[in-house]
Design a protein around this motif. Sequence first.
Motif, PDB file in Angstrom:
ATOM      1  N   PRO A 173       0.804  -1.230   0.000  1.00  0.00           N
ATOM      2  CA  PRO A 173       0.000   0.000   0.000  1.00  0.00           C
ATOM      3  C   PRO A 173       0.832   1.272   0.000  1.00  0.00           C
ATOM      4  O   PRO A 173       1.867   1.370   0.667  1.00  0.00           O
ATOM      5  CB  PRO A 173      -0.807  -0.115   1.301  1.00  0.00           C
ATOM      6  N   ALA A 174       0.378   2.244  -0.757  1.00  0.00           N
ATOM      7  CA  ALA A 174       0.897   3.604  -0.645  1.00  0.00           C
ATOM      8  C   ALA A 174       0.114   4.273   0.477  1.00  0.00           C
ATOM      9  O   ALA A 174      -1.042   4.665   0.291  1.00  0.00           O
ATOM     10  CB  ALA A 174       0.709   4.361  -1.952  1.00  0.00           C
ATOM     11  N   TYR A 175       0.707   4.372   1.652  1.00  0.00           N
ATOM     12  CA  TYR A 175       0.002   4.933   2.794  1.00  0.00           C
ATOM     13  C   TYR A 175      -0.208   6.431   2.567  1.00  0.00           C
ATOM     14  O   TYR A 175       0.737   7.221   2.634  1.00  0.00           O
ATOM     15  CB  TYR A 175       0.784   4.682   4.080  1.00  0.00           C
ATOM     16  N   LEU A 176      -1.451   6.798   2.282  1.00  0.00           N
ATOM     17  CA  LEU A 176      -1.790   8.201   2.066  1.00  0.00           C
ATOM     18  C   LEU A 176      -2.212   8.789   3.403  1.00  0.00           C
ATOM     19  O   LEU A 176      -3.387   8.806   3.778  1.00  0.00           O
ATOM     20  CB  LEU A 176      -2.890   8.334   1.013  1.00  0.00           C
ATOM     21  N   THR A 177      -1.214   9.258   4.141  1.00  0.00           N
ATOM     22  CA  THR A 177      -1.405   9.833   5.466  1.00  0.00           C
ATOM     23  C   THR A 177      -1.933  11.258   5.331  1.00  0.00           C
ATOM     24  O   THR A 177      -1.914  11.853   4.244  1.00  0.00           O
ATOM     25  CB  THR A 177      -0.070   9.860   6.205  1.00  0.00           C
ATOM     26  N   PRO A 178      -2.392  11.855   6.441  1.00  0.00           N
ATOM     27  CA  PRO A 178      -2.800  13.259   6.369  1.00  0.00           C
ATOM     28  C   PRO A 178      -1.686  14.155   5.846  1.00  0.00           C
ATOM     29  O   PRO A 178      -1.954  15.091   5.076  1.00  0.00           O
ATOM     30  CB  PRO A 178      -3.145  13.590   7.825  1.00  0.00           C
ATOM     31  N   GLU A 179      -0.445  13.862   6.229  1.00  0.00           N
ATOM     32  CA  GLU A 179       0.678  14.694   5.781  1.00  0.00           C
ATOM     33  C   GLU A 179       0.894  14.556   4.284  1.00  0.00           C
ATOM     34  O   GLU A 179       1.151  15.550   3.587  1.00  0.00           O
ATOM     35  CB  GLU A 179       1.950  14.300   6.542  1.00  0.00           C
ATOM     36  N   ARG A 180       0.805  13.356   3.788  1.00  0.00           N
ATOM     37  CA  ARG A 180       1.007  13.154   2.346  1.00  0.00           C
ATOM     38  C   ARG A 180      -0.127  13.790   1.549  1.00  0.00           C
ATOM     39  O   ARG A 180       0.101  14.389   0.491  1.00  0.00           O
ATOM     40  CB  ARG A 180       1.131  11.665   2.036  1.00  0.00           C
ATOM     41  N   ILE A 181      -1.346  13.626   2.014  1.00  0.00           N
ATOM     42  CA  ILE A 181      -2.471  14.237   1.296  1.00  0.00           C
ATOM     43  C   ILE A 181      -2.341  15.751   1.307  1.00  0.00           C
ATOM     44  O   ILE A 181      -2.587  16.420   0.285  1.00  0.00           O
ATOM     45  CB  ILE A 181      -3.804  13.763   1.917  1.00  0.00           C
ATOM     46  N   ALA A 182      -1.923  16.332   2.432  1.00  0.00           N
ATOM     47  CA  ALA A 182      -1.754  17.786   2.511  1.00  0.00           C
ATOM     48  C   ALA A 182      -0.667  18.270   1.569  1.00  0.00           C
ATOM     49  O   ALA A 182      -0.715  19.419   1.097  1.00  0.00           O
ATOM     50  CB  ALA A 182      -1.420  18.190   3.947  1.00  0.00           C
ATOM     51  N   ALA A 183       0.298  17.412   1.271  1.00  0.00           N
ATOM     52  CA  ALA A 183       1.410  17.793   0.394  1.00  0.00           C
ATOM     53  C   ALA A 183       1.092  17.572  -1.076  1.00  0.00           C
ATOM     54  O   ALA A 183       1.966  17.774  -1.927  1.00  0.00           O
ATOM     55  CB  ALA A 183       2.658  17.005   0.769  1.00  0.00           C
ATOM     56  N   ALA A 184      -0.142  17.182  -1.384  1.00  0.00           N
ATOM     57  CA  ALA A 184      -0.519  16.858  -2.761  1.00  0.00           C
ATOM     58  C   ALA A 184      -1.741  17.667  -3.169  1.00  0.00           C
ATOM     59  O   ALA A 184      -2.856  17.134  -3.237  1.00  0.00           O
ATOM     60  CB  ALA A 184      -0.799  15.369  -2.886  1.00  0.00           C
ATOM     61  N   PRO A 185      -1.578  18.951  -3.467  1.00  0.00           N
ATOM     62  CA  PRO A 185      -2.737  19.806  -3.729  1.00  0.00           C
ATOM     63  C   PRO A 185      -3.548  19.393  -4.955  1.00  0.00           C
ATOM     64  O   PRO A 185      -4.741  19.699  -5.037  1.00  0.00           O
ATOM     65  CB  PRO A 185      -2.117  21.196  -3.917  1.00  0.00           C
ATOM     66  N   ARG A 186      -2.917  18.694  -5.915  1.00  0.00           N
ATOM     67  CA  ARG A 186      -3.632  18.298  -7.137  1.00  0.00           C
ATOM     68  C   ARG A 186      -4.329  16.949  -7.005  1.00  0.00           C
ATOM     69  O   ARG A 186      -5.101  16.565  -7.892  1.00  0.00           O
ATOM     70  CB  ARG A 186      -2.653  18.246  -8.310  1.00  0.00           C
ATOM     71  N   LEU A 187      -4.081  16.237  -5.932  1.00  0.00           N
ATOM     72  CA  LEU A 187      -4.583  14.869  -5.804  1.00  0.00           C
ATOM     73  C   LEU A 187      -6.104  14.863  -5.656  1.00  0.00           C
ATOM     74  O   LEU A 187      -6.650  15.422  -4.710  1.00  0.00           O
ATOM     75  CB  LEU A 187      -3.929  14.193  -4.607  1.00  0.00           C
ATOM     76  N   LYS A 188      -6.767  14.204  -6.591  1.00  0.00           N
ATOM     77  CA  LYS A 188      -8.226  14.167  -6.579  1.00  0.00           C
ATOM     78  C   LYS A 188      -8.799  12.754  -6.567  1.00  0.00           C
ATOM     79  O   LYS A 188      -9.992  12.579  -6.292  1.00  0.00           O
ATOM     80  CB  LYS A 188      -8.781  14.916  -7.803  1.00  0.00           C
ATOM     81  N   LEU A 189      -7.978  11.746  -6.864  1.00  0.00           N
ATOM     82  CA  LEU A 189      -8.497  10.385  -6.957  1.00  0.00           C
ATOM     83  C   LEU A 189      -7.466   9.408  -6.415  1.00  0.00           C
ATOM     84  O   LEU A 189      -6.302   9.434  -6.821  1.00  0.00           O
ATOM     85  CB  LEU A 189      -8.833  10.039  -8.408  1.00  0.00           C
ATOM     86  N   ALA A 190      -7.895   8.553  -5.493  1.00  0.00           N
ATOM     87  CA  ALA A 190      -7.062   7.454  -4.994  1.00  0.00           C
ATOM     88  C   ALA A 190      -7.805   6.160  -5.289  1.00  0.00           C
ATOM     89  O   ALA A 190      -8.959   5.991  -4.897  1.00  0.00           O
ATOM     90  CB  ALA A 190      -6.806   7.591  -3.500  1.00  0.00           C
ATOM     91  N   ILE A 191      -7.135   5.256  -5.989  1.00  0.00           N
ATOM     92  CA  ILE A 191      -7.744   3.981  -6.372  1.00  0.00           C
ATOM     93  C   ILE A 191      -6.996   2.846  -5.693  1.00  0.00           C
ATOM     94  O   ILE A 191      -5.762   2.793  -5.735  1.00  0.00           O
ATOM     95  CB  ILE A 191      -7.701   3.770  -7.904  1.00  0.00           C
ATOM     96  N   THR A 192      -7.747   1.947  -5.091  1.00  0.00           N
ATOM     97  CA  THR A 192      -7.180   0.697  -4.607  1.00  0.00           C
ATOM     98  C   THR A 192      -7.414  -0.359  -5.669  1.00  0.00           C
ATOM     99  O   THR A 192      -8.564  -0.674  -6.002  1.00  0.00           O
ATOM    100  CB  THR A 192      -7.836   0.247  -3.297  1.00  0.00           C
ATOM    101  N   ALA A 193      -6.326  -0.884  -6.227  1.00  0.00           N
ATOM    102  CA  ALA A 193      -6.424  -1.993  -7.180  1.00  0.00           C
ATOM    103  C   ALA A 193      -6.600  -3.264  -6.358  1.00  0.00           C
ATOM    104  O   ALA A 193      -5.646  -3.963  -6.027  1.00  0.00           O
ATOM    105  CB  ALA A 193      -5.186  -2.060  -8.054  1.00  0.00           C
ATOM    106  N   GLY A 194      -7.837  -3.553  -6.001  1.00  0.00           N
ATOM    107  CA  GLY A 194      -8.170  -4.617  -5.074  1.00  0.00           C
ATOM    108  C   GLY A 194      -9.243  -4.102  -4.131  1.00  0.00           C
ATOM    109  O   GLY A 194     -10.023  -3.211  -4.495  1.00  0.00           O
TER     110      GLY A 194
END
Length: 387
Positions: A101-122
Amino acid sequence: MAKILTVLYPDPVGGYPPDYARDEIPAITGYPGGQTAPTPQAIDFTPGQLLGCVSGELGLRRFLEDRGHTLVVTSDKEGEGSTLDRELPDSDVVISQPFWPAYLTPERIAAAPRLKLAITAGIGSDHVDLPSAISHGMTVAEVTFSNSISVSEHAVMQILTLVRNYLPSHEWVTAKKGWNIADSAARAYDLEGMHVGVLGSGRIGQAVLRRLKPFDVTLHYCDVHRLHKDVEEELGLTYHPDARSLVSAIDVLSIHTPLHPQTQNLFDDELIGAMKRGSYIVNTARALIVSRDAVVRALNSGQLAGYAGDVWYPQPPPPDHPWRTMPYEAMTPHVSGTTLSAQARYSAGTREILECWFDGRPVRPEYLIVDGGGLAGTGAASYTVAG
């Protein structure tokens, strides 16, 4: 155009592609209950290929690059300066799997202003901090049911492995080059006649129950959503309103509930202590549902006769993780849901989600976890978000 950052597990040690054991896999078009298998407009892979590793790329590169998008694929997801952290700030989409897993923590999400979609393949999106995803205005989606049967088969296999003492017996004729029947049989039992329960009777839990019924066991379950009376009667199920009631009545427990604040560390010393001495636990759900060290203590004391599963925390676990060396275990890496058969489905489902996203069409409700500023679809039925 979008940048899609995809985090997948490393290639086989022997190189990619591997030598495949079979030339084809069965075509699955639908699942129990009527949900159809993924229906993308097209696929650019042969079902049965190893798609979940870095070189497999989930079969997405041609599709995405033909549309003008950028695909970045990596297995480097942890530690200072990881590729995940370097590429994340200008990524629009992140794709990963429960197995790596790519752990999308609060810190990582805050550092990704363009991030709009997270998909779990599974299946399973607990590696995404859902409250942060909601406040960030993201959509979180997963390919529901794509590998549910795969996981249920793995769980039944591990139940039999523990109860029949398979691995120590196997070691007598391989690693030990011996033939000790007494030591092999000293911890081996029949599953027949035992009381077996599942915690969580969703798609995977129900599939486990149906696969266990022919073993002439007594079946139990616990879930916040009680099954229909017809299903209970068909399978001969005993319903329990809470986990403590369930575990005190059974010999074997298979865990299939999602990880959320109410299930994290649910199986501590107290709850494991409420089980019959010599019970077995199989956990193919999420590692944090059980207390890591409570499991080790219970195996050492004899409260548990065995523990198996394929989920760890973190994933991958460090070399000194105590589950690697505890007694009476039958652990595997997180492989239950990433058979080559399952990969064909969750890769196709990932493409279906992307096609909908880029074309402005609705994503299937059964694939949605977070959307429109809150839990949605399957997420609304499976997860809770602490207030």
